[in-house]
Design a protein around this motif. Structure first.
Motif, PDB file in Angstrom:
ATOM      1  N   VAL A 276      54.975  25.310  31.142  1.00  0.00           N
ATOM      2  CA  VAL A 276      56.086  24.683  32.090  1.00  0.00           C
ATOM      3  C   VAL A 276      55.614  24.528  33.343  1.00  0.00           C
ATOM      4  O   VAL A 276      55.516  25.869  34.066  1.00  0.00           O
ATOM      5  CB  VAL A 276      57.400  25.045  31.814  1.00  0.00           C
ATOM      6  CG1 VAL A 276      58.389  24.680  32.752  1.00  0.00           C
ATOM      7  CG2 VAL A 276      57.821  24.977  30.302  1.00  0.00           C
TER       8      VAL A 276
ATOM      9  N   LYS B  57      55.965  12.655  38.996  1.00  0.00           N
ATOM     10  CA  LYS B  57      57.102  12.696  39.881  1.00  0.00           C
ATOM     11  C   LYS B  57      56.708  12.494  41.351  1.00  0.00           C
ATOM     12  O   LYS B  57      55.390  12.912  41.555  1.00  0.00           O
ATOM     13  CB  LYS B  57      57.800  14.140  39.544  1.00  0.00           C
ATOM     14  CG  LYS B  57      58.504  14.049  38.165  1.00  0.00           C
ATOM     15  CD  LYS B  57      59.121  15.347  37.858  1.00  0.00           C
ATOM     16  CE  LYS B  57      59.722  15.607  36.641  1.00  0.00           C
ATOM     17  NZ  LYS B  57      60.894  14.445  36.282  1.00  0.00           N
TER      18      LYS B  57
ATOM     19  N   GLN C 181      53.747  20.495  31.021  1.00  0.00           N
ATOM     20  CA  GLN C 181      54.870  19.755  31.301  1.00  0.00           C
ATOM     21  C   GLN C 181      55.668  20.049  32.259  1.00  0.00           C
ATOM     22  O   GLN C 181      55.843  21.283  32.704  1.00  0.00           O
ATOM     23  CB  GLN C 181      55.630  19.441  29.731  1.00  0.00           C
ATOM     24  CG  GLN C 181      56.275  20.888  29.532  1.00  0.00           C
ATOM     25  CD  GLN C 181      56.999  20.958  28.228  1.00  0.00           C
ATOM     26  OE1 GLN C 181      56.817  20.052  27.493  1.00  0.00           O
ATOM     27  NE2 GLN C 181      57.754  21.901  27.959  1.00  0.00           N
ATOM     28  N   TRP C 182      56.792  19.052  32.675  1.00  0.00           N
ATOM     29  CA  TRP C 182      57.655  19.546  33.851  1.00  0.00           C
ATOM     30  C   TRP C 182      58.787  20.412  33.180  1.00  0.00           C
ATOM     31  O   TRP C 182      59.078  20.427  31.937  1.00  0.00           O
ATOM     32  CB  TRP C 182      58.354  18.096  34.465  1.00  0.00           C
ATOM     33  CG  TRP C 182      57.445  17.372  35.266  1.00  0.00           C
ATOM     34  CD1 TRP C 182      56.962  16.098  34.772  1.00  0.00           C
ATOM     35  CD2 TRP C 182      56.654  17.651  36.323  1.00  0.00           C
ATOM     36  NE1 TRP C 182      56.093  15.795  35.682  1.00  0.00           N
ATOM     37  CE2 TRP C 182      55.734  16.528  36.672  1.00  0.00           C
ATOM     38  CE3 TRP C 182      56.597  18.800  37.074  1.00  0.00           C
ATOM     39  CZ2 TRP C 182      54.907  16.572  37.950  1.00  0.00           C
ATOM     40  CZ3 TRP C 182      55.797  18.747  38.086  1.00  0.00           C
ATOM     41  CH2 TRP C 182      55.100  17.574  38.600  1.00  0.00           C
ATOM     42  N   TRP C 183      59.575  21.049  33.900  1.00  0.00           N
ATOM     43  CA  TRP C 183      60.779  22.013  33.822  1.00  0.00           C
ATOM     44  C   TRP C 183      61.477  21.205  32.632  1.00  0.00           C
ATOM     45  O   TRP C 183      62.238  21.806  31.826  1.00  0.00           O
ATOM     46  CB  TRP C 183      61.337  22.337  34.825  1.00  0.00           C
ATOM     47  CG  TRP C 183      61.960  21.448  35.674  1.00  0.00           C
ATOM     48  CD1 TRP C 183      63.279  20.839  35.613  1.00  0.00           C
ATOM     49  CD2 TRP C 183      61.457  20.606  36.678  1.00  0.00           C
ATOM     50  NE1 TRP C 183      63.572  19.642  36.428  1.00  0.00           N
ATOM     51  CE2 TRP C 183      62.544  19.630  37.091  1.00  0.00           C
ATOM     52  CE3 TRP C 183      60.176  20.471  37.530  1.00  0.00           C
ATOM     53  CZ2 TRP C 183      61.993  18.744  38.303  1.00  0.00           C
ATOM     54  CZ3 TRP C 183      59.996  19.651  38.316  1.00  0.00           C
ATOM     55  CH2 TRP C 183      60.922  18.705  38.951  1.00  0.00           C
ATOM     56  N   ASP C 184      61.707  19.879  32.823  1.00  0.00           N
ATOM     57  CA  ASP C 184      62.790  19.139  32.061  1.00  0.00           C
ATOM     58  C   ASP C 184      62.066  18.453  30.750  1.00  0.00           C
ATOM     59  O   ASP C 184      62.614  17.769  30.084  1.00  0.00           O
ATOM     60  CB  ASP C 184      63.525  17.940  32.767  1.00  0.00           C
ATOM     61  CG  ASP C 184      62.191  17.058  33.405  1.00  0.00           C
ATOM     62  OD1 ASP C 184      61.026  17.112  32.887  1.00  0.00           O
ATOM     63  OD2 ASP C 184      62.523  15.826  34.130  1.00  0.00           O
ATOM     64  N   GLY C 185      60.865  18.819  30.464  1.00  0.00           N
ATOM     65  CA  GLY C 185      60.169  18.620  29.023  1.00  0.00           C
ATOM     66  C   GLY C 185      59.480  17.330  29.333  1.00  0.00           C
ATOM     67  O   GLY C 185      58.918  16.817  28.419  1.00  0.00           O
ATOM     68  N   THR C 186      59.676  16.594  30.346  1.00  0.00           N
ATOM     69  CA  THR C 186      58.625  15.354  30.673  1.00  0.00           C
ATOM     70  C   THR C 186      57.317  15.442  31.145  1.00  0.00           C
ATOM     71  O   THR C 186      57.097  16.609  31.568  1.00  0.00           O
ATOM     72  CB  THR C 186      59.536  14.270  31.585  1.00  0.00           C
ATOM     73  OG1 THR C 186      59.608  14.954  32.850  1.00  0.00           O
ATOM     74  CG2 THR C 186      60.948  14.029  30.994  1.00  0.00           C
TER      75      THR C 186
END
Length: 381
Positions: free
Chosen positions: A255, A319, A310-315
């Motif tokens: 993450v 960005k 991956q980003w912190w939001d799972g995507t």
């Protein structure tokens, strides 16, 4: 039949002046046979038996050329008749015998309560009746039969051999049992492992190295899905009935907790400028979008996670990260000198204050201690 004494001629007058022929008058068993107890079906054994023929006048002779009846002893026989013939004379004598019944067969007359087993279970004789059959027509249930005590290890139909011994005679029979494989659950990954650049092994729920072997993808380094193959040893199946199962497991993406942020202040001077970034690691992120600028204003760089992140939001998509080129770099004001408590409200004076490009807001304060002022850039800075 002939005998060594047949045809002997003796002078019965005592002076040798006359002659006469000996005639068989009696037959006696003077010594019984050595063996008198038999199993049904055995042949009579005359060993040790002495048969004596009598001729009158006290003359006797042991004879051997006799016949016996019956020659094979069966249940119910209690004596054997010895038959001896000389010339036209046939005489008999009897000798007692004991004939014991023999075991002729055994049979499972009532099957056991349990005839279906799992692999490696032990045979359970509960409810089973084994009957012994004898030569005299009698039959009786028996309990001291023998059977294998090893675990049942042949899948499908397994034959169990039973045997029973009576008076030295052993007879056998068999019983057919059904042996089913043991059903075991397919292993599953216990917990997700996360990429950190090192080789990773999955931890399995339900894996038993005694019952199965594992092959395929058993180790991985990069984030993604892998396929391990479990193969069961003999005697075991998965719920599907198969002995092999392919199971997916995964290494999760690491993450990235936040977007990179501009770390430097840039003033426009007519040349191309690029921001410096806090939180940007080329191994974890790719950069795109507006990476350079000349004119004052806001620009948007784009960052996207590399394959293992991956980003912190799972995507995992790109960005935008905004960065700025200022018209002028405005210094941050600092308090000029110091103030001393007087009991009255006071405001500081400022060094390094660019009044053209920055304004300071501060509330008067009377108490001693630290206080906060707000410096606001003029629009466009």
């Amino acid at each position: 039949m002939s005998n060594k004494n047949v045809g002997k001629v003796l002078n019965l007058s005592g002076n040798g002046g006359g002659s006469g022929s000996l005639k068989l008058e009696s037959l006696t068993i003077t010594t019984p046979p050595s063996k008198t107890t038999y199993k049904s079906g055995e042949a009579f054994d005359p060993t040790g038996m002495v048969v004596t023929a009598g001729y009158g006048y006290g003359i006797t002779s042991n004879v051997t050329g006799y016949m016996v009846s019956p020659s094979v002893l069966t249940d119910g026989v209690s004596e054997v008749t010895v038959i001896y013939t000389e010339g036209r004379t046939t005489l008999t004598a009897v000798t007692p015998v004991i004939v014991k019944k023999v075991l002729t067969s055994i049979e499972v007359t009532t099957p056991p309560a349990k005839t279906a087993y799992q692999y490696l279970e032990g045979f359970d004789t509960s409810g089973m009746v084994v009957t012994a059959f004898f030569s005299d027509g009698s039959a009786a249930p028996v309990t001291d039969y023998r059977y294998p005590t090893t675990e049942l290890s042949t899948l499908g139909q397994q034959v169990i051999d039973l045997d029973y011994t009576y008076e030295g005679t052993t007879q056998s029979t068999s019983l057919m049992l059904t042996v089913n494989p043991i059903v075991v659950d397919v292993p599953a990954q216990k917990e997700l492992v996360v990429y950190d650049g090192n080789a990773k092994y999955p931890v399995w729920d339900g894996y038993d190295s005694v019952k199965m072997a594992v092959s395929g993808d058993t180790i991985g380094a990069n984030a993604g899905s892998y396929a391990a193959v479990f193969t069961l040893v003999y005697g075991y199946v998965f719920p599907s009935g198969d002995t092999k199962a392919t199971v997916s497991w995964a290494i999760g993406k690491a993450v990235i907790p936040a977007l990179p942020a501009q770390s430097n202040a840039i003033a426009a001077d007519g040349t191309a400028k690029a921001p410096e970034w806090n939180g940007y690691d080329p191994a974890k992120l790719t950069i795109g979008g507006a990476q350079f600028g000349i004119e004052p204003g806001e620009y948007a760089a784009t960052f996207a996670p590399t394959a293992n992140y991956q980003w912190w939001d799972g995507t995992t998509g790109p960005k935008d990260a905004v960065w700025i080129i200022h018209s002028v770099i405005v210094p941050i004001p600092v308090q000029k000198g110091s103030l001393t408590y007087t009991g009255a409200a006071q405001t500081p004076e400022w060094d390094n204050l660019d009044t053209e490009n920055c304004s300071v807001e501060v509330a008067p304060a009377a108490d001693a201690g630290e206080h906060t002022a707000t410096c606001t850039l003029t629009t466009g800075m």
